[in-house]
Every structure is written in structure tokens, then in C-alpha cells.
Motif scaffolding. Structure first.
Motif, PDB file in Angstrom:
ATOM      1  N   GLU A   1      49.096 -33.661  13.090  1.00 16.91           N
ATOM      2  CA  GLU A   1      49.839 -32.450  12.717  1.00 16.91           C
ATOM      3  C   GLU A   1      50.650 -32.700  11.447  1.00 16.91           C
ATOM      4  O   GLU A   1      50.767 -31.815  10.592  1.00 16.91           O
ATOM      5  CB  GLU A   1      50.749 -31.955  13.855  1.00 16.91           C
ATOM      6  N   GLU A   2      51.183 -33.911  11.298  1.00 14.79           N
ATOM      7  CA  GLU A   2      51.955 -34.214  10.084  1.00 14.79           C
ATOM      8  C   GLU A   2      51.073 -34.152   8.826  1.00 14.79           C
ATOM      9  O   GLU A   2      51.542 -33.764   7.753  1.00 14.79           O
ATOM     10  CB  GLU A   2      52.630 -35.587  10.175  1.00 14.79           C
ATOM     11  N   LEU A   3      49.810 -34.527   8.961  1.00 15.21           N
ATOM     12  CA  LEU A   3      48.895 -34.379   7.814  1.00 15.21           C
ATOM     13  C   LEU A   3      48.786 -32.901   7.424  1.00 15.21           C
ATOM     14  O   LEU A   3      48.723 -32.549   6.239  1.00 15.21           O
ATOM     15  CB  LEU A   3      47.500 -34.931   8.151  1.00 15.21           C
TER      16      LEU A   3
ATOM     17  N   ALA B   1      63.176 -40.827  12.724  1.00 15.26           N
ATOM     18  CA  ALA B   1      62.453 -40.240  11.587  1.00 15.26           C
ATOM     19  C   ALA B   1      62.385 -38.721  11.707  1.00 15.26           C
ATOM     20  O   ALA B   1      62.549 -37.996  10.716  1.00 15.26           O
ATOM     21  CB  ALA B   1      61.041 -40.830  11.508  1.00 15.26           C
ATOM     22  N   GLU B   2      62.157 -38.223  12.923  1.00 15.91           N
ATOM     23  CA  GLU B   2      62.097 -36.770  13.122  1.00 15.91           C
ATOM     24  C   GLU B   2      63.442 -36.124  12.819  1.00 15.91           C
ATOM     25  O   GLU B   2      63.506 -35.039  12.240  1.00 15.91           O
ATOM     26  CB  GLU B   2      61.661 -36.434  14.553  1.00 15.91           C
ATOM     27  N   GLN B   3      64.529 -36.798  13.208  1.00 18.92           N
ATOM     28  CA  GLN B   3      65.861 -36.250  12.912  1.00 18.92           C
ATOM     29  C   GLN B   3      66.137 -36.263  11.409  1.00 18.92           C
ATOM     30  O   GLN B   3      66.734 -35.333  10.867  1.00 18.92           O
ATOM     31  CB  GLN B   3      66.947 -37.027  13.664  1.00 18.92           C
TER      32      GLN B   3
ATOM     33  N   ARG C   1      59.203 -27.737  13.849  1.00 21.62           N
ATOM     34  CA  ARG C   1      58.211 -28.701  14.346  1.00 21.62           C
ATOM     35  C   ARG C   1      58.823 -30.097  14.520  1.00 21.62           C
ATOM     36  O   ARG C   1      58.452 -30.837  15.419  1.00 21.62           O
ATOM     37  CB  ARG C   1      56.991 -28.785  13.402  1.00 21.62           C
ATOM     38  N   GLU C   2      59.781 -30.436  13.633  1.00 20.83           N
ATOM     39  CA  GLU C   2      60.438 -31.744  13.759  1.00 20.83           C
ATOM     40  C   GLU C   2      61.230 -31.804  15.062  1.00 20.83           C
ATOM     41  O   GLU C   2      61.278 -32.850  15.722  1.00 20.83           O
ATOM     42  CB  GLU C   2      61.377 -32.024  12.577  1.00 20.83           C
ATOM     43  N   VAL C   3      61.831 -30.693  15.424  1.00 22.07           N
ATOM     44  CA  VAL C   3      62.602 -30.646  16.669  1.00 22.07           C
ATOM     45  C   VAL C   3      61.672 -30.868  17.865  1.00 22.07           C
ATOM     46  O   VAL C   3      61.987 -31.640  18.784  1.00 22.07           O
ATOM     47  CB  VAL C   3      63.352 -29.288  16.791  1.00 22.07           C
ATOM     48  N   VAL C   4      60.510 -30.220  17.830  1.00 24.18           N
ATOM     49  CA  VAL C   4      59.535 -30.383  18.920  1.00 24.18           C
ATOM     50  C   VAL C   4      59.018 -31.823  18.965  1.00 24.18           C
ATOM     51  O   VAL C   4      58.929 -32.431  20.037  1.00 24.18           O
ATOM     52  CB  VAL C   4      58.365 -29.383  18.766  1.00 24.18           C
ATOM     53  N   HIS C   5      58.714 -32.387  17.809  1.00 24.89           N
ATOM     54  CA  HIS C   5      58.203 -33.760  17.784  1.00 24.89           C
ATOM     55  C   HIS C   5      59.243 -34.742  18.347  1.00 24.89           C
ATOM     56  O   HIS C   5      58.905 -35.668  19.081  1.00 24.89           O
ATOM     57  CB  HIS C   5      57.837 -34.178  16.346  1.00 24.89           C
ATOM     58  N   PHE C   6      60.513 -34.520  17.984  1.00 27.45           N
ATOM     59  CA  PHE C   6      61.593 -35.368  18.506  1.00 27.45           C
ATOM     60  C   PHE C   6      61.600 -35.328  20.037  1.00 27.45           C
ATOM     61  O   PHE C   6      61.687 -36.362  20.709  1.00 27.45           O
ATOM     62  CB  PHE C   6      62.944 -34.894  17.945  1.00 27.45           C
TER      63      PHE C   6
HETATM   64 FE   LIG Z   1      57.357 -34.313  12.597  1.00 26.84          FE
END
Ligand SMILES: [Fe+2]
Lengths: 197, 85
Positions: free
Chosen positions: A64-66, A135-137, A165-170
Motif C-alpha cells: 500500500e505504501e508503494l 515511523a507511522e507516527q 492511512r498512517e493512523v490505520v497502519h499504526f
Molecule cells: Fe503508512
């Protein structure tokens, strides 16, 4: 193997070109907490993960990051579309024009090129998952700073999506860390090695 | 031209794909949530339908044979590319 899908994860729109903001948002392309760093960090850590769940999550978030990297690239592409050398210079991005013209390059907002030093892999699943949560934070915070720096509602919309999305990944990495810790306590192992008494 | 139609069909795919991405990540850490698995399978079914309709008209969405057949000329090498839309 990876397959390319001829589609962004979410459409990227802008109200008007803005090379000055492109110069800032490029940090999410090639900066320390950007999407290249994120995708490589996660995909690379898969090989030292002890559980299938952790391998799956790193594969999926890394992938997903790609897709996020491609959204940032599309954003920069659009923000500088049609900008001539003078526009780039006026936006403080004459250096970009001199070295790359409209080509994208992996740098942060200060022009510092991407470095493998931005990503970590200690080969210890607890350490590496904790690294990913941090890293997500850091990515979330950077998106918040970038949202403060633009008044284009379309750009804000794209950045808010990536922020979320960063919040979800965290959240998912946190769950994964708990699961890996539980797995390792059951296996009587620590860091993948048998405990010696 | 046709770009409007292509973009709106693509948007429908992106919407359903987002549902699938989100459920996929959730299921990676909640593999026994039967309801979420059902939701995921539902999303996959809808996504397949939407992708097929899109690909029949605009060519493969995925390269290397994962996106189905090509008409002539080779549809994969036709724009617009995602960052141009
Ligand atoms: Fe992320």
C-alpha cells in the motif's frame, strides 16, 4: 512478484499548479518519513518475521505504501505541470529545475537526497515492529505539517487521505506487535533465538 | 472525449478496492473475524464485476496477463496513465 495496476489508489486532484508546495511535499516522496522509506522498510523486514500474520501485514502495508508513493508522485507531477524555469525559480525550486527539470527525484523538502539510513531492520521482530509504529507516527505528523502549509482544498483532501492511512497502519502494527509478543512468549523464544538458561 | 466515462468507471473500482484494502489489513490481524471475511469476499465479488466492465472497454488494468485480454492495437501501452488522469 508485483503486478502493476494502472490506477492510483485514490484520484489525485489539484485546483492549480503550485511548484512552491511541490518543493515541500516532495519530502513524502524521498524524505526520511516518506512513502519510499515506508514501503522499503516494511517489505524488507518481512524476511525476519516469525509469524505468517506479521509477514502478511508487512507485505500488504508495504505494498500500500508503494501506492502512496505513486499518489505523491502524481501530486508533484501535477503541481509543477506547465511551470517554466522562471516559475520554478520564483517558487524557490530553481535547483530542481537545474538538476532535474520536471523529472522527479528522491529528496526531502530541503533537497537532501534519499538515504538507506532512513530505514531500519534489526532483524528483531519486536524492535522492527516498534520502529514501524514510530515511523507511522512520524509520517502522520509530517502530513499534518504539510496540510498546514497548503490552502488548496484538493491538495488537502489527498493529504488527509494519506494522513488517515498512517493512523490505520499504526493501529495494525500495534495489533501485530501484541500478536508477535504473545507468539514469542509461547515459543519460549526471544528475538527468534531459543532462550538459553 | 471518453476520458470522463473512463474516470468515473475507474472511481467505482477505486472505491471498492479501498474497501478490499482496508478489510485485507484488518483481517491480517483479525483472521478469525467471520463477518469481516464475508465483507471482504463481497467486496472482491463487486470489484471483479467492476474491473471486468472497465477492462472490456479500456483494456487491461493489470500488466503481465493479470488484467485479461487485449484488443488491437496493444491496449496496455495506451494512455492516459494514472498520474495524468
Ligand atoms: Fe503508512
Amino acid at each position: 512478484m508485483w503486478i502493476y495496476e494502472k490506477s492510483l489508489e485514490r484520484p489525485v486532484k489539484i485546483s492549480r499548479p503550485d511548484p512552491a508546495f511541490a518543493k515541500l511535499v516532495i519530502t513524502q516522496y524521498g524524505g526520511p518519513d516518506g512513502e519510499l522509506s515506508a514501503s522499503l522498510r516494511y517489505l524488507n523486514q518481512r524476511y525476519s518475521m516469525p509469524t505468517d500474520k506479521a509477514k502478511a501485514l508487512l507485505t500488504d502495508i508495504g505494498t500500500e505504501e508503494l501506492a502512496h508513493m505513486e499518489m505523491i508522485a502524481a501530486l508533484v507531477y501535477k503541481l509543477i505541470e506547465g511551470a517554466d524555469p522562471k516559475d520554478m525559480e520564483a517558487a524557490g525550486w530553481g535547483g530542481q529545475y537545474a538538476q532535474h527539470n520536471h523529472g522527479l527525484f528522491w529528496t526531502d523538502a530541503n533537497g537532501v537526497p534519499w538515504s538507506a539510513k532512513y530505514i531500519a531492520c534489526l532483524g528483531d521482530p519486536i524492535t522492527d515492529l516498534a520502529e514501524n509504529m514510530a515511523a507511522e507516527q512520524k509520517a502522520r505528523t509530517t502530513y499534518e505539517h504539510l496540510i498546514d502549509l497548503t490552502d488548496d482544498p484538493c491538495v488537502k483532501d489527498t493529504l488527509r487521505f494519506l494522513w488517515q492511512r498512517e493512523v490505520v497502519h499504526f493501529q495494525r502494527f500495534g495489533e501485530c506487535l501484541n500478536d508477535v509478543q504473545e507468539h514469542m512468549s509461547k515459543m519460549n523464544t526471544w528475538c527468534g533465538y531459543e532462550m538459553r538458561k | 472525449m471518453n476520458c470522463e466515462k473512463q474516470m468515473s468507471m475507474l472511481k467505482k473500482i477505486q472505491e471498492m478496492q479501498f474497501v478490499a484494502v482496508e478489510l485485507n489489513l484488518y483481517l491480517d490481524t483479525h483472521p478469525c473475524d467471520v463477518e469481516a471475511i464475508n465483507d471482504f469476499n463481497c467486496a472482491v465479488q463487486m470489484l471483479e464485476k467492476r474491473k471486468k466492465a472497465y477492462q472490456d472497454e479500456f483494456g487491461p488494468l493489470l500488466n503481465f496477463g493479470f488484467g485479461g485480454y487485449s484488443k488491437e492495437p496493444w491496449q496496455w501501452a495506451m494512455g492516459p496513465w494514472p498520474w495524468e488522469m
